[in-house]
Structures are given as C-alpha cells and as structure tokens.
Design a protein around this motif. Structure first.
Motif, short mmCIF file in Angstrom:
data_model
loop_
_atom_site.label_atom_id
_atom_site.label_comp_id
_atom_site.label_asym_id
_atom_site.label_seq_id
_atom_site.Cartn_x
_atom_site.Cartn_y
_atom_site.Cartn_z
N VAL A 87 25.54 51.49 42.32
CA VAL A 87 26.61 51.83 41.79
C VAL A 87 27.74 53.11 42.60
N GLY A 88 28.40 52.82 43.52
CA GLY A 88 29.48 54.46 43.90
C GLY A 88 30.01 54.58 45.51
N ALA A 89 29.33 53.27 45.76
CA ALA A 89 29.72 53.64 47.41
C ALA A 89 31.63 52.04 47.28
N ARG A 90 32.83 52.10 47.66
CA ARG A 90 33.66 51.72 47.13
C ARG A 90 33.91 50.96 48.67
N LEU A 91 33.70 49.53 48.18
CA LEU A 91 34.49 48.56 49.57
C LEU A 91 34.86 48.87 50.05
N VAL A 92 36.36 48.70 49.52
CA VAL A 92 38.18 49.73 50.69
C VAL A 92 37.29 50.59 51.46
N CYS A 136 30.89 43.73 44.68
CA CYS A 136 31.00 43.04 43.30
C CYS A 136 32.39 43.93 42.02
N GLN A 137 32.56 43.66 41.48
CA GLN A 137 33.12 44.11 40.66
C GLN A 137 32.47 44.59 39.18
N TRP A 138 32.64 45.95 39.04
CA TRP A 138 31.35 46.06 37.51
C TRP A 138 32.38 46.50 36.17
N GLY A 139 33.71 46.36 36.09
CA GLY A 139 34.61 46.33 35.40
C GLY A 139 35.86 45.50 35.48
N ARG A 141 38.96 46.77 35.62
CA ARG A 141 40.05 47.38 35.74
C ARG A 141 39.07 48.17 36.80
N SER A 142 38.00 48.34 37.56
CA SER A 142 37.23 48.60 38.89
C SER A 142 37.73 48.35 40.28
N ALA A 143 37.24 48.63 40.97
CA ALA A 143 37.26 48.44 42.22
C ALA A 143 36.23 48.43 43.05
N TYR A 144 36.09 46.76 44.06
CA TYR A 144 34.97 46.16 44.49
C TYR A 144 33.94 47.77 45.45
N MET A 145 32.70 47.67 44.55
CA MET A 145 31.20 48.07 44.39
C MET A 145 30.57 47.38 45.76
N VAL A 146 30.18 48.20 46.63
CA VAL A 146 29.00 47.57 47.53
C VAL A 146 27.72 47.52 46.77
N ALA A 191 40.53 44.38 41.42
CA ALA A 191 39.98 44.70 42.40
C ALA A 191 40.22 44.40 43.74
N PHE A 192 40.62 43.06 44.16
CA PHE A 192 41.25 41.85 44.76
C PHE A 192 42.63 42.44 45.19
N GLY A 193 43.79 43.31 44.59
CA GLY A 193 44.53 43.71 44.54
C GLY A 193 44.16 45.01 45.67
N ARG A 194 43.37 45.95 44.80
CA ARG A 194 43.22 46.88 45.45
C ARG A 194 42.89 46.22 47.39
N LEU A 195 42.37 45.67 47.01
CA LEU A 195 41.78 45.43 48.87
C LEU A 195 42.90 44.41 49.38
N VAL A 196 43.74 44.03 48.75
CA VAL A 196 44.52 43.33 49.92
C VAL A 196 45.56 44.36 50.07
N ARG A 197 45.69 45.47 49.09
CA ARG A 197 46.81 46.43 49.25
C ARG A 197 46.67 47.30 51.14
#
Length: 202
Positions: A87-92, A136-139, A141-146, A191-197
């Motif tokens: 955990v630590g690498a954000r997809l976006v 995947c999303q770990w929580g 409210r979290s962002a997608y993490m690789v 997380a999906f919303g962050r990716l869409v933005r």
C-alpha cells in the motif's frame, strides 16, 4: 544498475511491455539458478506452476515502497515476471506521471482500458494492450491503490494471455473516455470519483 525508483521501474516496464531487465534488480538473468543464488523464495511446486519471489524497497513520492518481484515458471518453462506492490502507490498519481512523462518525451499517448468489479472497490487498467495494473480501495474514503503490475506471458509456451484474459473474464469494462465525461459516474464511489475527475481533465 539496481533501480531504486518505483516510477522509473513502472515506465520501463510499460515501455517494454513487461519486466524484461534483470540487471535493474541486481540479477545477471532471470534463470532459476540466479534467482536462488540471490535469495529468492520458491512459492509452489516446481513440478507445476510456481514462482520465485523477493522484496525490494523502492522510493515513490518521497516514501519507501515495498515491491515484490515475482518470476513465474511452468515446470522448466519461463513465463514472465510481475510485481506485487505494498500500500502506498496511488493509481491516479501513477497514471498522471506516466501521461506527463510520455508527453514530455513526445511518445504516443497512453492507451488505457479500465475494468471494475461490480461494487467498484477493485479494478484493473490494461495499458497498451499487454500491461495490467490491478488496484483496489482499502477503505471507504481511500483512493485506489496499485496492488500488482503484470503482463501477458509472452516468453512462455503456455498461459500467454493470462494477465489480460483474467481481467476481461472477471470484471466489467468501462471506456476511459466515457467514464471521464459522464457525470452520473462521479459519485458512484469515492475512489472511483477521484479517478473520474482525473480522466475528466485529460
């Protein structure tokens, strides 16, 4: 040269359609004997499908990221390599860096196709048709993490399209241009919303 930066490893892997440079992991080659000498752990039965695994520490966004290199075999047939990412690498962040890197180097635009589970808590993006980045999303409210970076097994005689086929057969495809411009998807999942933005701005 032993690579120490996660994004450099990611760019190199995408550019070559897989992890094909043993020297960046301090290896002479990807042979079983070399992996054993360098302390890789055997996982599975060597008379069937198995892999060798070892963890490396790579810098990403000023933090140390644990990345496990996995080298896959079917009996004696070398198949290819993959990465398991802590955990630590954000997809976006990774996609933005890749897009900026290709733009700066006048490379072709990044060809991405997204796939998601029904609840969108996990998914995968296929890059340039052969590289698979699972996330995947770990929580809530979290962002997608690789979580993993893989490619189809072009080296072996079996399981050639296993990485992309596994995604296509178990997840639902979403066109990146469509989800990036259709407002109804923006509130579906944090997380999906962050990716869409992010896609909206591309």
């Amino acid at each position: 040269m032993l690579l120490k930066n996660f994004f450099e490893l990611f760019v190199l892997s995408v550019g070559r359609g897989g992890i094909r440079c043993p020297e960046i992991f301090g290896l002479k080659d990807f042979s079983k004997s070399e992996l054993e000498v360098k302390g890789f752990e055997l996982v599975g039965d060597s008379s069937d499908f198995h892999f060798y695994e070892k963890e490396y520490g790579l810098v990403h966004c000023n933090r140390l990221l644990s990345v496990a290199l996995k080298r896959y075999f079917y009996i004696e047939d070398a198949l290819g390599s993959g990465l398991s990412v802590s955990v630590g690498a954000r997809l976006v962040t990774l996609l933005r860096q890749l897009s900026e890197f290709r733009s700066e180097n006048k490379d072709s635009a990044v060809d991405v196709v997204f796939y998601f589970s029904d609840d969108k808590s996990e998914g995968a993006v296929i890059i340039d048709g052969v590289m698979v980045v699972r996330f995947c999303q770990w929580g809530n409210r979290s962002a997608y993490m690789v979580s993993t970076i893989e490619s189809d097994f072009e080296e072996g005689k079996v399981f050639k399209s296993v990485a992309t086929d596994a995604v296509k057969h178990t997840m639902v495809r979403y066109d990146s241009g469509y989800i990036g411009r259709d407002a109804k998807y923006r509130g579906a999942n944090s997380a999906f919303g962050r990716l869409v933005r992010f896609l909206w701005k591309q």
